[in-house]
Design a protein around this motif. Structure first.
Motif, short mmCIF file in Angstrom:
data_model
loop_
_atom_site.label_atom_id
_atom_site.label_comp_id
_atom_site.label_asym_id
_atom_site.label_seq_id
_atom_site.Cartn_x
_atom_site.Cartn_y
_atom_site.Cartn_z
N VAL A 87 3.13 0.85 -2.47
CA VAL A 87 2.47 0.81 -1.16
C VAL A 87 2.55 -0.61 -0.61
O VAL A 87 2.62 -1.58 -1.37
CB VAL A 87 0.97 1.21 -1.25
N PRO A 88 2.54 -0.73 0.73
CA PRO A 88 2.50 -2.08 1.31
C PRO A 88 1.19 -2.79 0.93
O PRO A 88 0.19 -2.12 0.66
CB PRO A 88 2.54 -1.82 2.82
N ASP A 89 1.22 -4.13 0.97
CA ASP A 89 0.02 -4.90 0.61
C ASP A 89 -1.19 -4.50 1.45
O ASP A 89 -2.31 -4.45 0.97
CB ASP A 89 0.28 -6.41 0.82
N ARG A 90 -0.94 -4.19 2.74
CA ARG A 90 -2.09 -3.87 3.61
C ARG A 90 -2.74 -2.56 3.19
O ARG A 90 -3.94 -2.35 3.37
CB ARG A 90 -1.69 -3.87 5.09
N THR A 91 -1.95 -1.64 2.61
CA THR A 91 -2.53 -0.37 2.14
C THR A 91 -3.41 -0.63 0.94
O THR A 91 -4.52 -0.12 0.83
CB THR A 91 -1.40 0.62 1.78
N ARG A 92 -2.91 -1.44 0.03
CA ARG A 92 -3.71 -1.80 -1.15
C ARG A 92 -5.00 -2.51 -0.70
O ARG A 92 -6.09 -2.21 -1.20
CB ARG A 92 -2.87 -2.71 -2.06
N ALA A 93 -4.87 -3.40 0.28
CA ALA A 93 -6.05 -4.13 0.76
C ALA A 93 -7.05 -3.16 1.40
O ALA A 93 -8.26 -3.27 1.20
CB ALA A 93 -5.64 -5.21 1.76
N GLN A 94 -6.51 -2.19 2.14
CA GLN A 94 -7.42 -1.22 2.77
C GLN A 94 -8.15 -0.39 1.72
O GLN A 94 -9.35 -0.13 1.82
CB GLN A 94 -6.64 -0.32 3.74
N ALA A 95 -7.42 0.03 0.68
CA ALA A 95 -8.03 0.82 -0.39
C ALA A 95 -9.12 0.01 -1.10
O ALA A 95 -10.20 0.53 -1.42
CB ALA A 95 -6.97 1.27 -1.38
N VAL A 119 -11.76 7.46 -5.64
CA VAL A 119 -11.70 7.76 -4.22
C VAL A 119 -10.36 8.42 -3.94
O VAL A 119 -9.31 7.82 -4.17
CB VAL A 119 -11.82 6.47 -3.36
N GLU A 120 -10.39 9.67 -3.48
CA GLU A 120 -9.15 10.38 -3.11
C GLU A 120 -8.86 10.08 -1.66
O GLU A 120 -9.74 10.19 -0.80
CB GLU A 120 -9.33 11.88 -3.34
N LEU A 121 -7.60 9.70 -1.41
CA LEU A 121 -7.22 9.20 -0.10
C LEU A 121 -6.03 9.96 0.47
O LEU A 121 -5.17 10.43 -0.28
CB LEU A 121 -6.79 7.73 -0.23
N PHE A 122 -6.00 10.06 1.79
CA PHE A 122 -4.80 10.52 2.48
C PHE A 122 -4.15 9.31 3.13
O PHE A 122 -4.82 8.57 3.86
CB PHE A 122 -5.16 11.51 3.59
N GLU A 123 -2.85 9.13 2.89
CA GLU A 123 -2.10 8.11 3.64
C GLU A 123 -1.50 8.84 4.83
O GLU A 123 -0.61 9.67 4.64
CB GLU A 123 -1.01 7.50 2.75
N ILE A 124 -2.01 8.55 6.02
CA ILE A 124 -1.53 9.31 7.18
C ILE A 124 -0.31 8.63 7.79
O ILE A 124 0.07 7.53 7.38
CB ILE A 124 -2.65 9.56 8.22
#
Ligand code: AMP
Length: 359
Positions: free
Chosen positions: A227-235, A254-259
């Motif tokens: 995943v991009p760094d910003r996705t990891r940061a958001q998680a 935490v179960e997540l959807f990447e939209i």
């Protein structure tokens, strides 16, 4: 709080595979384990010092568990609220707390809490009857997904609705119980993040896992997910907001959807160790089970860095019969849960396949 010392007893509500792997981690750190489970001969009971076989709300059994344990945790979220109340009334220390359980037990409360804590979800509405359901479908637009507010898992108690005229039939399909109505998430991947919060408020977050389901059941987790760094940061931000907002102690999933626009929406939370975190057993410095023990015992949390790229595959039903092949496979680590009986759809074990991190 002063840390709970090695030699103390950890109580666990629930004796399935999660309880078993918690008990193994606890034993490695020098704790004794007491399990409460309705089933005699449960997977966790066979690796614990004490097993109490009784219903989760049996007052005598809860009293015995409270007396035997220095701290109590659980391996599933549908622990009756009155069981936790009884444990607390007996003077027991319970972690995670009752609020975290209550929030995770009710999908409407859960999404309301999440949005209030600044964690985005799909649009949703609660509906207790057919008229409210029809109105919610009108507001949210069809198609939409309805799920029972409480006690659904692995896709059970869920149904898609194509238009508001379907409200009555859809309500019946999920057992005529209060529901949540959810707008569809246009996701490209399902991800999850496992994180822990210690007694002094410190947070440790694992790398993300990418999850693949078959017939509503988790089949594989690939981790660390690319995943991009910003996705990891958001998680990480989402996990920290949830843990802080619930004043949580322990491991949370935490179960997540990447939209499609790359943002993350929270699907649901589990106030416990989680199947999508089993890769950490072999792929991380400190796994989610040890982390849970450390957190509830008031010990410092451990490092969460990945040591290997890991593919976790659940062994469902007859898959576990292949154990001889699996143990011969280079780079594969086999975990079997000791369940006496194999049934289709039943999680019997899992295998972690490890590759170098930079592959
Ligand atoms: P759940 O029981 O909430 O974890 O849902 C089970 C599965 O249904 C998820 O893993 C998704 O694949 C799918 N799902 C759940 N909620 C939604 C939604 N709002 N939109 C699209 N798919 C969903």
């Amino acid at each position: 709080m002063t840390p709970i010392l090695p030699g103390s007893t950890l109580g666990i509500l629930g004796g399935g595979q999660l309880g078993r792997m918690l008990a193994l981690a606890a034993a490695r750190l020098g704790f004794d384990v007491a399990i409460l489970d309705p089933e005699a001969d449960c997977p966790a009971g066979r690796v614990a010092r004490t097993t109490i076989t009784a219903a989760y709300d049996d007052p005598g059994a809860l009293k015995r568990l409270a007396e035997a344990s220095d701290v109590i945790t659980f391996e599933f979220e549908n622990v009756p609220a009155r069981a936790v109340e009884r444990l607390l009334a007996s003077g027991a220390e319970v972690a995670p707390n009752a609020r975290a359980l209550a929030v995770a037990q009710d999908r409407v409360e859960e999404k309301t809490f999440l949005n209030g804590a600044g964690c985005p979800t799909v649009a949703f509405a609660g509906a207790d009857d057919v008229a409210a359901l029809a109105a919610a479908i009108e507001t949210l637009g069809a198609p939409c997904l309805i799920k029972t507010r409480r006690e659904g898992y692995d896709g059970k108690g869920q149904t898609w609705v194509e238009h508001s005229g379907d409200a009555e039939a859809a309500f019946r399909r999920v057992g005529s119980k209060p529901v949540i109505v959810e707008a569809p998430a246009a996701f490209r991947r399902e991800l999850s993040v496992i994180a822990a919060r210690g007694r002094s408020g410190e947070v440790a977050t694992y790398p993300l896992g990418e999850n693949h389901h078959e017939a509503g059941i988790l089949r594989r987790t690939l981790a660390p997910a690319k995943v991009p760094d910003r996705t990891r940061a958001q998680a990480e931000q989402i996990a920290a907001r949830i843990l802080g907002g619930l004043d949580y102690v322990g491991v949370l999933a935490v179960e997540l959807f990447e939209i499609d626009d790359g943002r993350l929406l929270v699907n649901e939370i589990a106030p416990r160790v989680h199947n999508s975190g089993h890769w950490t057993l072999d792929g991380c410095e400190v796994d989610q089970f040890e982390q849970q023990i450390r957190a509830v015992a008031g010990w410092p949390l451990g490092p969460t860095d990945a040591l290997a790229r890991t593919e976790m595959t659940n062994l469902i039903g007859e898959d576990a019969d292949d154990w001889k092949t699996l143990i011969a496979e280079p780079g594969a680590r086999l975990w079997l849960y000791g369940k006496r009986e194999s049934r289709p759809g039943r999680k019997m074990g899992h295998v972690n396949r490890l590759r170098p991190l930079r592959s």
